[in-house]
Structure formats: C-alpha cells, structure tokens
Design an enzyme around this catalytic site. Sequence first.
Site, PDB file in Angstrom:
ATOM      1  N   ASN A  37       1.293  -1.000   0.173  1.00  0.00           N
ATOM      2  CA  ASN A  37      -0.312   0.097   0.298  1.00  0.00           C
ATOM      3  C   ASN A  37       0.710   1.809   0.052  1.00  0.00           C
ATOM      4  OD1 ASN A  37      -2.542   1.488   0.564  1.00  0.00           O
ATOM      5  ND2 ASN A  37      -2.406   0.702   2.260  1.00  0.00           N
ATOM      6  N   HIS A 122     -13.999  -3.771  11.978  1.00  0.00           N
ATOM      7  CA  HIS A 122     -13.603  -2.571  12.692  1.00  0.00           C
ATOM      8  C   HIS A 122     -14.808  -1.672  12.965  1.00  0.00           C
ATOM      9  CE1 HIS A 122      -9.084  -2.949  10.087  1.00  0.00           C
ATOM     10  NE2 HIS A 122      -9.794  -4.155  10.638  1.00  0.00           N
ATOM     11  N   ARG A 147     -12.826  -4.721  16.187  1.00  0.00           N
ATOM     12  CA  ARG A 147     -12.280  -3.471  16.627  1.00  0.00           C
ATOM     13  C   ARG A 147     -12.591  -2.277  16.895  1.00  0.00           C
ATOM     14  NH1 ARG A 147      -7.502  -1.472  13.077  1.00  0.00           N
ATOM     15  NH2 ARG A 147      -8.975   0.237  12.481  1.00  0.00           N
ATOM     16  N   TYR A 159      -6.202   7.546  13.104  1.00  0.00           N
ATOM     17  CA  TYR A 159      -6.289   6.515  11.909  1.00  0.00           C
ATOM     18  C   TYR A 159      -7.531   5.295  12.932  1.00  0.00           C
ATOM     19  CZ  TYR A 159      -5.581   1.372  11.104  1.00  0.00           C
ATOM     20  OH  TYR A 159      -6.191  -0.062  11.129  1.00  0.00           O
ATOM     21  N   ASP A 211      -6.793  -1.680  18.352  1.00  0.00           N
ATOM     22  CA  ASP A 211      -5.053  -1.339  17.716  1.00  0.00           C
ATOM     23  C   ASP A 211      -4.385   0.243  17.801  1.00  0.00           C
ATOM     24  OD1 ASP A 211      -2.803  -1.228  15.830  1.00  0.00           O
ATOM     25  OD2 ASP A 211      -4.408  -1.854  13.844  1.00  0.00           O
ATOM     26  N   HIS A 213      -1.791   1.300  16.954  1.00  0.00           N
ATOM     27  CA  HIS A 213      -0.602   1.306  15.567  1.00  0.00           C
ATOM     28  C   HIS A 213       0.726   2.212  15.359  1.00  0.00           C
ATOM     29  CE1 HIS A 213      -1.709   2.458  10.757  1.00  0.00           C
ATOM     30  NE2 HIS A 213      -2.170   1.481  11.100  1.00  0.00           N
ATOM     31  N   GLU A 237      -3.222  -4.002  20.056  1.00  0.00           N
ATOM     32  CA  GLU A 237      -2.122  -4.857  18.510  1.00  0.00           C
ATOM     33  C   GLU A 237      -1.327  -2.996  19.034  1.00  0.00           C
ATOM     34  OE1 GLU A 237      -5.211  -4.765  15.614  1.00  0.00           O
ATOM     35  OE2 GLU A 237      -3.553  -4.535  13.727  1.00  0.00           O
ATOM     36  N   ASP A 238      -0.405  -3.856  18.241  1.00  0.00           N
ATOM     37  CA  ASP A 238       0.942  -2.906  17.255  1.00  0.00           C
ATOM     38  C   ASP A 238       0.890  -1.788  18.665  1.00  0.00           C
ATOM     39  OD1 ASP A 238       1.296  -4.451  15.122  1.00  0.00           O
ATOM     40  OD2 ASP A 238      -0.098  -3.280  14.235  1.00  0.00           O
ATOM     41  N   GLU A 263       1.939  -7.438  11.363  1.00  0.00           N
ATOM     42  CA  GLU A 263       1.330  -6.411  10.107  1.00  0.00           C
ATOM     43  C   GLU A 263       1.849  -5.758   9.332  1.00  0.00           C
ATOM     44  OE1 GLU A 263      -2.184  -4.561  11.184  1.00  0.00           O
ATOM     45  OE2 GLU A 263      -0.794  -2.390  10.526  1.00  0.00           O
ATOM     46  N   ARG A 284       0.846 -11.246  13.319  1.00  0.00           N
ATOM     47  CA  ARG A 284      -0.242 -10.329  12.717  1.00  0.00           C
ATOM     48  C   ARG A 284       0.221 -11.259  11.530  1.00  0.00           C
ATOM     49  NH1 ARG A 284      -4.269  -8.695  12.562  1.00  0.00           N
ATOM     50  NH2 ARG A 284      -3.825  -6.519  11.767  1.00  0.00           N
ATOM     51  N   HIS A 313      -3.132 -10.465   9.534  1.00  0.00           N
ATOM     52  CA  HIS A 313      -3.467  -9.195   8.573  1.00  0.00           C
ATOM     53  C   HIS A 313      -4.350  -9.196   7.384  1.00  0.00           C
ATOM     54  CE1 HIS A 313      -1.729  -4.567   7.096  1.00  0.00           C
ATOM     55  NE2 HIS A 313      -3.216  -4.691   8.906  1.00  0.00           N
ATOM     56  N   ASP A 317      -6.478  -3.278   1.566  1.00  0.00           N
ATOM     57  CA  ASP A 317      -5.293  -3.012   0.832  1.00  0.00           C
ATOM     58  C   ASP A 317      -4.224  -4.929   0.849  1.00  0.00           C
ATOM     59  OD1 ASP A 317      -4.631  -1.806   3.888  1.00  0.00           O
ATOM     60  OD2 ASP A 317      -2.706  -2.577   2.660  1.00  0.00           O
ATOM     61  N   GLU A 340      -8.382 -11.275  10.441  1.00  0.00           N
ATOM     62  CA  GLU A 340      -9.429 -10.179  10.300  1.00  0.00           C
ATOM     63  C   GLU A 340      -9.701  -9.711   9.295  1.00  0.00           C
ATOM     64  OE1 GLU A 340      -6.179  -6.717   9.365  1.00  0.00           O
ATOM     65  OE2 GLU A 340      -7.470  -5.182  10.787  1.00  0.00           O
ATOM     66  N   TRP A 403       2.423   6.086  12.301  1.00  0.00           N
ATOM     67  CA  TRP A 403       1.028   6.350  11.918  1.00  0.00           C
ATOM     68  C   TRP A 403       0.168   5.355  12.116  1.00  0.00           C
ATOM     69  CZ3 TRP A 403      -1.480   3.593   8.229  1.00  0.00           C
ATOM     70  CH2 TRP A 403      -2.896   3.900   7.986  1.00  0.00           C
TER      71      TRP A 403
HETATM   72  O1  EZ4 Z   1      -3.102   0.433   8.604  1.00  0.00           O
HETATM   73  O2  EZ4 Z   1      -3.079  -1.971   5.986  1.00  0.00           O
HETATM   74  O3  EZ4 Z   1      -5.210  -3.680  11.650  1.00  0.00           O
HETATM   75  N1  EZ4 Z   1      -5.384  -3.057  10.486  1.00  0.00           N
HETATM   76  C1  EZ4 Z   1      -4.257  -1.836  10.486  1.00  0.00           C
HETATM   77  C2  EZ4 Z   1      -4.381  -1.737   9.067  1.00  0.00           C
HETATM   78  C3  EZ4 Z   1      -2.828  -0.864   7.854  1.00  0.00           C
HETATM   79  C4  EZ4 Z   1      -3.315  -1.106   6.245  1.00  0.00           C
HETATM   80  C5  EZ4 Z   1      -2.328  -0.128   5.911  1.00  0.00           C
HETATM   81  O4  EZ4 Z   1      -2.256  -0.384   4.736  1.00  0.00           O
HETATM   82  O5  EZ4 Z   1      -3.124  -1.726  10.596  1.00  0.00           O
HETATM   83  O6  EZ4 Z   1      -5.293  -0.827   8.447  1.00  0.00           O
HETATM   84 CO    CO Z   2      -3.406  -2.833  12.899  1.00  0.00          CO
END
Ligand code: EZ4
Ligand code: CO
Length: 403
Positions: A37, A122, A147, A159, A211, A213, A237-238, A263, A284, A313, A317, A340, A403
């Site tokens: 992406n 989501h 989520r 996000y 998440d 992120h 997550e993350d 991811e 993931r 993941h 995308d 997911e 991000w």
């Molecule tokens: O931001 O796939 O858990 N899902 C995510 C996604 C990512 C995108 C980035 O291309 O964090 O939405």
């Molecule tokens: Co994520």
Amino acid sequence: MKIREIKVIVASPGRNFVTVKIITDEGLHGVGDATVNGREKAVVAYLQDHVIPILIGKDPTRIEDIWQYLYKGAYWRRGPITMAAISGIDMALWDIKAKAADMPLYQLLGGASRDKMMIYQHVGGLDIEEVVEGVLAKRETGLEAIRAQVSIPGLPPIYGTGKGSNQGMGGMVQAAPMEEVWSTRKYMPLIPKLFDRLRDAVGWDVHLLHDVHHRLTPIEAARLGKDLEPFRLFWLEDAVQAELQEGFRLIRQHTTTPLAVGEIFNTIWDCQQLISEQLIDYIRVTSVHAGGVTGLRRIFDFASIYHVRSACHGPMDVSPVAMAANLHVDRWVPNFGIQEYSGYTEATHEMFPHSWSQDGGYLLTGEASGHGADIDETVAARYPYEPAYLPVARAEDGTLWSW
Ligand code: EZ4
Ligand code: CO
C-alpha cells in the site's frame, strides 16, 4: 510443466492492487497478490525487471526451490518490496499446484483443522457514543469479534476513526500523504473509557480488540494494557513499533492484556524473538507481505510451539487473492487465532472473483481447486492505477510520529 508467461496487473477498484498472474505451458494459471500500500510501483518494477525474466521456463511445481531462489538468490534479503514480490509469485504457484491436483489448497497443506474461520471487523467513531452505536450494529450482523477505535476529542480524526483516515472505502487515494495529529497524553486516558462504556453497552459475550498503530513507548503500552485489563480485550495490537523486539519484554512484565503484532513484518526474523520468548499472543503476518503461503506456514509452525496463535492481517489493501491464501492457511493451521476482514468495495469483489465467502462472523474457504480466487482482467482494465499514499502523523508540536 513450465512457466510460460507472468503478467503483473495494476488496478485501482477503490484502492491500488498489484496482482501477479502466472501462466503455464499446460494452460493452467495461478494468481498472487503483491500489493504494498502506497509503494505499489516499486513492487511492479522489482517483479518486471528482476523476477519475471529469471522464472520463465522454470518448473512451477518446485515452489520451495523458487522461494529460496528468489530469497537467497537476490543476495539482498528481506524487505517489504522483495518479500511482496516473492509472496505474489509463491501464492500463484500454490494456486497452480492445487489446481493441478484438483484440490482446494488447504488439502495440500494437511487438510482442514476447522470448518470456518472467526473474523473481526472494524468500528470507528468521532466520539465514544458513535463507536458504541457502531459496535452494537456490527454485533447485529453476527460478528463475534470487533475492533474499536475512537477519535481524540478536540483533534482531527486519527487512524481508524473517520472518513479519509483509512476507514472510508477509497479514503486512501490521495496524491500526497494526509497529515494526522497525535497526542499520547490525550489518548491514554480515553481508551479505557471507551472500553468501559463498550462493556456496559455490549456485555461480555463478544471479543473486543484495539489497535494502537505503533504509537506508544513500551512503558506507556504497559500502562495502557494494565488500565484495559478490567475490560478483558481479545488483544491490544501494535502497541509499540516492533523493530526493537525486546521492547515487548517490558510490556509483558506489566500486563495480562493479550498482545498482537506483525502486520508490517516480512520474514520470520522480524518475529523470532517475540515468538520464542513468548512476548506476544498473536502473530499478525499475512500472505502478501510475509512470503506467501510458504512464508506463513513457516512462521505459524514456529509460533505453534510457543503458544502463539495466527491472526493474519486482512485490511482492504490485502486483496481478495491474498485473503484466499490466508484463509486456506487459516483452515489448516492448528494454532489458528482469528482472521481480520475489513471487507472490500463492490468493484473489488467484481475484479477478483473468489470462492471464499462470509457467513456472519466467519469466513469460509469454499471448495474450488487452487486457492479459489482469480482476477478478471477486463474489469481490472476499467480501473487504472491512481497515485495514493498512506497518511503520516505528527504530534501537536509538529514532531513526526509513527502513523
Ligand atoms: O493501517 O493495512 O490492522 N490493520 C491496520 C491496517 C493498516 C493498513 C496499511 O496499509 O493497521 O489498516
Ligand atoms: Co493494525
């Protein structure tokens, strides 16, 4: 059997996808997803200039050897572009092998360990009440795992929370990266309030996920994990950026909230320490970025001996082709966790006919031979590539953030 031709098809039925189509001299073909992406054309060049010319004439049944040839043979190993190219080729080769055997791919992997795969979807909102309404509505559709993301009051959508912030269909297509504003101070106390309210509204018979992120430090993530413990999340997550794998030790020492990451990983080496030290609960990685079916199988098998479960993941995308590959691995993998599934635009479904299907809170592989997904090139031709970037984030003082 020999590889006669490999096409790379780039199309944007709402967002850009890079699809590999391998055609054999016996008339069989297979397809694979190679989308990164926001950096799509780099993979296209890698495939066209450095991969396709050396694969023409090779035996497509030698999947492991071709994987090793592209991985070790490049000398320059790993990285998202190289691994997406390998992933696209690998998925298409497994598709061909399973079609030649006249079996659905999961059968070649060892057969079904389950009949259906639990998914999560989501919900985002500009404030807590909007998220609550969204979660209740999703629950009505039969989802068992959801989520939840919320915007920070007083700041523009972050996000996963508003249109154009990676939530809306097609919201990613833009000629320059959009900039979001981040505040750790405002975010940290907000998220426990969101889940407190959500548990009140939806009860305890549903899995809730969140998440981060990649935006916290380990000690901040530990604090958040602790504050979320009363609400029994399926996972956080993350929570931090994961280049520093040992950073998760600190989070792990402080909280029983389950942790998920991976991811953006592209090989087993990105998660080797996280898995072997049991610092996470869910890995993931996904077929399109972590080396195709071959890469996923290796990582998940390794994870299985450390009580780490799969959680591919599956955002918009990750194309319906990679989703098909994920689902066949999910159907087989003994240590399955969850899948997911963000859904796709109608045009995306039309461009990628697939045998997999949704049944409430679950996805099914279907029984077509191969992985069951294909590309309709006539439909693809209607949706040319559009320059697009992921957003970036900055703190309120302008500092560039994850991000
Ligand atoms: O931001 O796939 O858990 N899902 C995510 C996604 C990512 C995108 C980035 O291309 O964090 O939405
Ligand atoms: Co994520």
